[in-house]
Design an enzyme around this catalytic site. Structure first.
Site, PDB file in Angstrom:
ATOM      1  N   HIS A 120       0.911  -1.115   0.112  1.00 35.70           N
ATOM      2  CA  HIS A 120      -0.030   0.085  -0.138  1.00 35.70           C
ATOM      3  C   HIS A 120       0.739   1.316   0.045  1.00 35.70           C
ATOM      4  O   HIS A 120       1.992   1.290   0.664  1.00 35.70           O
ATOM      5  CB  HIS A 120      -0.955   0.019   1.206  1.00 35.70           C
ATOM      6  CG  HIS A 120      -2.196  -0.809   1.091  1.00 35.70           C
ATOM      7  ND1 HIS A 120      -3.254  -0.933   1.919  1.00 35.70           N
ATOM      8  CD2 HIS A 120      -2.167  -2.199   0.613  1.00 35.70           C
ATOM      9  CE1 HIS A 120      -3.809  -1.567   1.597  1.00 35.70           C
ATOM     10  NE2 HIS A 120      -3.638  -2.588   0.665  1.00 35.70           N
ATOM     11  N   GLU A 124       0.827   3.982   1.796  1.00 35.84           N
ATOM     12  CA  GLU A 124       1.187   4.757   2.975  1.00 35.84           C
ATOM     13  C   GLU A 124       2.282   3.752   3.394  1.00 35.84           C
ATOM     14  O   GLU A 124       3.266   4.496   4.135  1.00 35.84           O
ATOM     15  CB  GLU A 124      -0.116   4.590   3.844  1.00 35.84           C
ATOM     16  CG  GLU A 124      -1.215   5.396   3.431  1.00 35.84           C
ATOM     17  CD  GLU A 124      -2.294   4.423   2.608  1.00 35.84           C
ATOM     18  OE1 GLU A 124      -3.301   4.916   2.889  1.00 35.84           O
ATOM     19  OE2 GLU A 124      -1.899   3.642   1.841  1.00 35.84           O
ATOM     20  N   CYS A 127      -6.595   2.440   5.141  1.00 38.09           N
ATOM     21  CA  CYS A 127      -7.268   1.294   5.583  1.00 38.09           C
ATOM     22  C   CYS A 127      -6.664   0.762   7.063  1.00 38.09           C
ATOM     23  O   CYS A 127      -6.010   1.582   7.711  1.00 38.09           O
ATOM     24  CB  CYS A 127      -6.865   0.001   4.577  1.00 38.09           C
ATOM     25  SG  CYS A 127      -5.248  -0.568   4.597  1.00 38.09           S
ATOM     26  N   CYS A 170      -2.990   0.251   7.269  1.00 34.89           N
ATOM     27  CA  CYS A 170      -2.183   1.390   7.002  1.00 34.89           C
ATOM     28  C   CYS A 170      -2.308   2.494   8.154  1.00 34.89           C
ATOM     29  O   CYS A 170      -1.131   2.915   8.456  1.00 34.89           O
ATOM     30  CB  CYS A 170      -2.632   2.122   5.671  1.00 34.89           C
ATOM     31  SG  CYS A 170      -2.259   1.382   4.071  1.00 34.89           S
TER      32      CYS A 170
END
Length: 151
Positions: free
Chosen positions: A53, A55, A83, A86
């Protein structure tokens, strides 16, 4: 607020790179002392890694830049609400401030789907700023999924 717009535009550039790589177009930049110290975009498919991801990748880079796992004086800009995974990485890295563009009603962990900051004994609560360049951030992800459905 002007800086928030400026840095969210940089996060959108990262999201555009993700789209060009046929990844879900989410982009992230991390800022310290008014300088971008890390930037990334989603790379799950390319890396075959569920941790890919934007992040998480940006946090890893920022930690390498400052040579510390604690990012206490940093602001993370991301195009979509983080999410659960993250948001956990954000909390663990002690990021001071999170600015996101569009809410994620299916998976957003800072209030849209769940709010991890409501946990009783959480050890860090970053400041959350929502809706910066929301229309642009929403459009890039909606257009991506629309193009996927039309194929």
């Amino acid at each position: 607020m002007d800086n928030d717009i400026k840095y969210m535009q940089e996060a959108l550039k990262e999201a555009e790179l993700a789209a060009l790589e046929d990844e879900v177009p989410i982009g992230c930049v991390i800022v310290k002392d008014d300088q971008i110290i890390a930037r990334s975009h989603n790379q799950r498919d390319k890396s075959h890694n569920p941790l890919g991801h934007a992040e998480v990748l940006a946090i890893k880079k920022a930690s390498e830049v400052v040579n510390d796992w604690q990012l206490v004086d940093c602001t993370l800009y991301v195009t979509i609400e983080p999410c659960i995974m993250c948001s956990g990485a954000i909390i663990q890295s002690r990021i001071k401030r999170v600015v996101y563009g569009a809410p994620d009603i299916k998976g957003g962990a800072f209030g849209s789907s769940i709010n991890v900051l409501e946990a009783n004994n959480i050890n860090h609560r970053p400041e959350i700023v929502k809706g910066v360049l929301e229309n642009e951030c929403t459009a890039i992800i909606k257009n991506y999924f629309k193009s996927k459905r039309s194929k």
